[in-house]
Motif scaffolding. Structure first.
Motif, PDB file in Angstrom:
ATOM      1  N   GLY A  44       0.796  -1.240  -0.021  1.00  0.00           N
ATOM      2  CA  GLY A  44      -0.036  -0.101  -0.028  1.00  0.00           C
ATOM      3  C   GLY A  44       0.650   1.114  -0.086  1.00  0.00           C
ATOM      4  O   GLY A  44       0.255   2.242   0.492  1.00  0.00           O
ATOM      5  N   VAL A  45       2.015   1.302  -0.646  1.00  0.00           N
ATOM      6  CA  VAL A  45       3.067   2.282  -0.530  1.00  0.00           C
ATOM      7  C   VAL A  45       2.971   2.567  -2.206  1.00  0.00           C
ATOM      8  O   VAL A  45       3.292   1.764  -2.949  1.00  0.00           O
ATOM      9  CB  VAL A  45       4.280   2.153  -0.004  1.00  0.00           C
ATOM     10  CG1 VAL A  45       5.191   3.255  -0.263  1.00  0.00           C
ATOM     11  CG2 VAL A  45       4.340   1.677   1.510  1.00  0.00           C
ATOM     12  N   ALA A  46       2.901   3.933  -2.553  1.00  0.00           N
ATOM     13  CA  ALA A  46       2.968   4.478  -3.879  1.00  0.00           C
ATOM     14  C   ALA A  46       4.512   3.756  -4.632  1.00  0.00           C
ATOM     15  O   ALA A  46       5.539   4.172  -3.752  1.00  0.00           O
ATOM     16  CB  ALA A  46       2.942   5.740  -3.956  1.00  0.00           C
ATOM     17  N   SER A  47       4.389   3.275  -5.650  1.00  0.00           N
ATOM     18  CA  SER A  47       5.617   2.746  -6.125  1.00  0.00           C
ATOM     19  C   SER A  47       6.782   3.915  -6.326  1.00  0.00           C
ATOM     20  O   SER A  47       7.929   3.566  -6.354  1.00  0.00           O
ATOM     21  CB  SER A  47       5.483   2.083  -7.360  1.00  0.00           C
ATOM     22  OG  SER A  47       4.935   3.008  -8.502  1.00  0.00           O
ATOM     23  N   ASN A  48       6.208   5.195  -6.708  1.00  0.00           N
ATOM     24  CA  ASN A  48       7.233   6.178  -6.622  1.00  0.00           C
ATOM     25  C   ASN A  48       7.843   6.783  -5.340  1.00  0.00           C
ATOM     26  O   ASN A  48       8.964   7.221  -5.289  1.00  0.00           O
ATOM     27  CB  ASN A  48       6.609   7.527  -7.557  1.00  0.00           C
ATOM     28  CG  ASN A  48       5.610   7.996  -6.642  1.00  0.00           C
ATOM     29  OD1 ASN A  48       5.013   7.595  -5.564  1.00  0.00           O
ATOM     30  ND2 ASN A  48       4.962   9.161  -7.078  1.00  0.00           N
ATOM     31  N   PRO A 116      12.028   6.200   3.768  1.00  0.00           N
ATOM     32  CA  PRO A 116      11.980   4.617   3.736  1.00  0.00           C
ATOM     33  C   PRO A 116      13.203   4.266   4.533  1.00  0.00           C
ATOM     34  O   PRO A 116      14.146   4.456   3.686  1.00  0.00           O
ATOM     35  CB  PRO A 116      11.635   4.374   2.364  1.00  0.00           C
ATOM     36  CG  PRO A 116      11.152   5.503   1.620  1.00  0.00           C
ATOM     37  CD  PRO A 116      11.718   6.793   2.278  1.00  0.00           C
ATOM     38  N   GLY A 117      12.984   3.317   5.378  1.00  0.00           N
ATOM     39  CA  GLY A 117      13.843   2.742   6.228  1.00  0.00           C
ATOM     40  C   GLY A 117      14.626   3.482   7.439  1.00  0.00           C
ATOM     41  O   GLY A 117      15.101   2.948   8.370  1.00  0.00           O
ATOM     42  N   GLY A 133       9.350   0.807  14.726  1.00  0.00           N
ATOM     43  CA  GLY A 133       8.999  -0.012  13.624  1.00  0.00           C
ATOM     44  C   GLY A 133       9.982   0.638  12.227  1.00  0.00           C
ATOM     45  O   GLY A 133      10.846   1.608  12.625  1.00  0.00           O
ATOM     46  N   ILE A 134       9.927   0.207  11.328  1.00  0.00           N
ATOM     47  CA  ILE A 134      10.639   0.836  10.113  1.00  0.00           C
ATOM     48  C   ILE A 134       9.664   1.290   9.183  1.00  0.00           C
ATOM     49  O   ILE A 134       8.677   0.850   8.400  1.00  0.00           O
ATOM     50  CB  ILE A 134      11.084  -0.581   9.089  1.00  0.00           C
ATOM     51  CG1 ILE A 134      12.071  -1.520  10.124  1.00  0.00           C
ATOM     52  CG2 ILE A 134      12.220   0.090   8.042  1.00  0.00           C
ATOM     53  CD1 ILE A 134      13.262  -0.666  10.847  1.00  0.00           C
ATOM     54  N   TYR A 135      10.069   2.791   8.686  1.00  0.00           N
ATOM     55  CA  TYR A 135       9.284   3.417   7.832  1.00  0.00           C
ATOM     56  C   TYR A 135       9.210   2.887   6.504  1.00  0.00           C
ATOM     57  O   TYR A 135      10.357   2.652   5.998  1.00  0.00           O
ATOM     58  CB  TYR A 135       9.501   5.120   7.888  1.00  0.00           C
ATOM     59  CG  TYR A 135       8.414   5.983   7.382  1.00  0.00           C
ATOM     60  CD1 TYR A 135       7.193   6.118   7.682  1.00  0.00           C
ATOM     61  CD2 TYR A 135       9.006   6.500   6.009  1.00  0.00           C
ATOM     62  CE1 TYR A 135       6.584   7.192   7.096  1.00  0.00           C
ATOM     63  CE2 TYR A 135       8.256   7.395   5.282  1.00  0.00           C
ATOM     64  CZ  TYR A 135       7.015   7.697   5.778  1.00  0.00           C
ATOM     65  OH  TYR A 135       6.144   8.435   4.855  1.00  0.00           O
ATOM     66  N   LEU A 136       8.079   2.857   5.605  1.00  0.00           N
ATOM     67  CA  LEU A 136       8.238   2.253   4.339  1.00  0.00           C
ATOM     68  C   LEU A 136       7.699   3.769   3.350  1.00  0.00           C
ATOM     69  O   LEU A 136       8.235   3.394   2.205  1.00  0.00           O
ATOM     70  CB  LEU A 136       7.036   1.254   4.314  1.00  0.00           C
ATOM     71  CG  LEU A 136       7.497   0.181   5.195  1.00  0.00           C
ATOM     72  CD1 LEU A 136       6.234  -1.112   5.105  1.00  0.00           C
ATOM     73  CD2 LEU A 136       8.670  -0.784   4.812  1.00  0.00           C
TER      74      LEU A 136
END
Length: 191
Positions: A44-48, A116-117, A133-136
């Motif tokens: 559910g994260v935009a590919s860009n 991300p990361g 947690g790890i931000y995506l």
């Protein structure tokens, strides 16, 4: 779990077929874009917004792993061991072994500047950090929740919004994240 893998495999094959058909029309096929599209749909994260395919692949492989306090394997893992595993396997670096220690070893990052990361920290019914947690990207983060194991949640959900404390980035990770970034736009957000 096997049904999940079967469905994921079928989705991946479907994406490969669609990509192959598009490749016949276009000579600039990019396997990284295919992987980004696949993980974008799953997470559910935009590919860009997906700069580091290795990060998303690692998280995907752990989704559904049960929660176990002190656990550090696919039989069971807790939040800080999960974030430690991500950093060891994706960024080839070691961070602290519990959420408070991990926070002590990062440079704080404002919520609007998360990449991300980055790590996201929470104070759940406590004055001390109790969850990590790890931000995506796109306000999504991966974590090992005591109720449902490794999963993806949204920072804007009422529960997580209420207990969110801060983000953080180990200073030695900046170069690794920049090397995997997909655009110069990301450089403006790093401090």
């Amino acid at each position: 779990m096997n049904t999940k893998k079967l469905i994921a495999g079928m989705l991946f094959v479907g994406l490969c077929v669609v990509s192959q058909a598009q490749t016949a029309k276009s000579t600039s096929a990019d396997p990284d874009n295919l992987a980004k599209e696949y993980f974008s749909q799953i997470m559910g994260v935009a590919s860009n917004a997906m700069a580091n395919t290795k990060l998303y692949q690692f998280v995907y492989e752990w989704l559904g792993t049960p929660y176990r306090l002190g656990g550090d394997s696919k039989k069971g893992i807790d939040c800080s061991k999960f974030s430690l595993a991500v950093y060891e396997n994706v960024f080839n670096t070691t961070i602290g072994y519990n959420s408070r220690n991990q926070y002590a070893n990062v440079k704080p990052v404002r919520k609007n500047d998360l990449q991300p990361g980055d790590l996201v920290f929470f104070k759940i019914r406590s004055r001390q950090i109790t969850h990590v947690g790890i931000y995506l990207g796109d306000d999504k983060f991966a974590h090992a929740a005591s109720s449902r194991g490794v999963m993806i949640s949204n920072l804007n959900e009422a529960y997580w919004k209420r207990y969110y404390y801060n983000g953080g980035r180990p200073s030695e990770i900046n170069e690794a994240m920049l090397a995997d970034a997909s655009s110069d736009e990301d450089d403006k957000n790093l401090h």
